[in-house]
Enzyme design. Sequence first.
Site, short mmCIF file in Angstrom:
data_model
loop_
_atom_site.label_atom_id
_atom_site.label_comp_id
_atom_site.label_asym_id
_atom_site.label_seq_id
_atom_site.Cartn_x
_atom_site.Cartn_y
_atom_site.Cartn_z
N SER A 30 0.84 -1.20 0.00
CA SER A 30 0.00 0.00 0.00
C SER A 30 0.87 1.24 0.00
O SER A 30 2.01 1.21 0.49
CB SER A 30 -0.90 0.02 1.24
OG SER A 30 -1.60 1.25 1.35
N TYR A 46 -2.16 -0.55 10.38
CA TYR A 46 -2.18 -0.86 8.95
C TYR A 46 -0.94 -0.31 8.25
O TYR A 46 -0.29 -1.00 7.45
CB TYR A 46 -3.44 -0.27 8.33
CG TYR A 46 -3.61 -0.54 6.85
CD1 TYR A 46 -4.12 -1.76 6.41
CD2 TYR A 46 -3.24 0.41 5.90
CE1 TYR A 46 -4.27 -2.02 5.05
CE2 TYR A 46 -3.40 0.16 4.54
CZ TYR A 46 -3.91 -1.05 4.13
OH TYR A 46 -4.06 -1.30 2.78
N LYS A 87 1.92 -2.60 6.31
CA LYS A 87 2.21 -2.47 4.89
C LYS A 87 3.67 -2.06 4.65
O LYS A 87 4.29 -2.49 3.66
CB LYS A 87 1.25 -1.47 4.24
CG LYS A 87 -0.17 -2.00 4.14
CD LYS A 87 -0.23 -3.32 3.38
CE LYS A 87 -1.65 -3.81 3.15
NZ LYS A 87 -1.71 -5.08 2.39
N THR A 133 -13.10 0.31 -3.34
CA THR A 133 -13.44 -1.07 -3.00
C THR A 133 -14.29 -1.07 -1.73
O THR A 133 -14.40 -0.06 -1.04
CB THR A 133 -12.18 -1.90 -2.73
OG1 THR A 133 -11.53 -1.41 -1.54
CG2 THR A 133 -11.22 -1.86 -3.91
#
Length: 249
Positions: free
Chosen positions: A142, A157, A161, A191
Amino acid sequence: MTQQSIRRADPPLSDSIFKMFQMHGKVVIITGGTGGIGYEIGEELAYSLEKEFGVKAKSYQCAVQNFEEVQACTDAVVRDFGHLDVMIANAGIPSKAGALDDKLEDWHRVVDVDFSGAYYCARTAGQIFRKQGSGNLIFTSSMSGHAVNYPQKQACYNACKAGVSHLAKSLAVEWADFARVNCVSPGYVDTPMSGDCAFEMKEEWYGLTPIERDCDPRELKGAYLYLASDASTYTTGADIVVDGGYTCR
């Protein structure tokens, strides 16, 4: 005495760029392939739509945070298809709070899926690649591994990543004798993962992105196809950032 070169032989390649991008006969595993980025990758690699593309395809249920399940599913693919050419470790989940406000169980859940799950996919595929003498591993990382997002707080997160991106570089060096390892690092993508984000937050994202919109998952297909195909046989340890310019600022 004459000196002998340690240079390896070049891979057999076609002069046609179109043939270099073909995936005929290749066996590909895509984790998180039921929707979003994974679904679009699968469609482009002629994996997920058996009737439309006329290829053999099969779905497997697997919790990537469980090593035994990853091992069992990967072994099942090799039994069913005979070998494995490409592993795309794509499954991931977001953080929903900052480091001090995140519940410990939620922190561990994100680490287990996003980082440990990626490693489990790499480990099982790498064992096969080493035995075969060839293979190709692609992580979905990411832009959050390159920059700290704003205004949302998602330290877990981001850290996972960043770890995935560096894991890819590390494995690219360790596995150079038998496999290539690369990453794709998307920016904000339209998404279900981002579907529950507030309108005001998304407006801030767009304002911080030079292209001023999020990414249609179909816009990522080319990066994955390039890395999965013979068009990229000299590419390893790369991290292709597809973020609308977010990390350029």
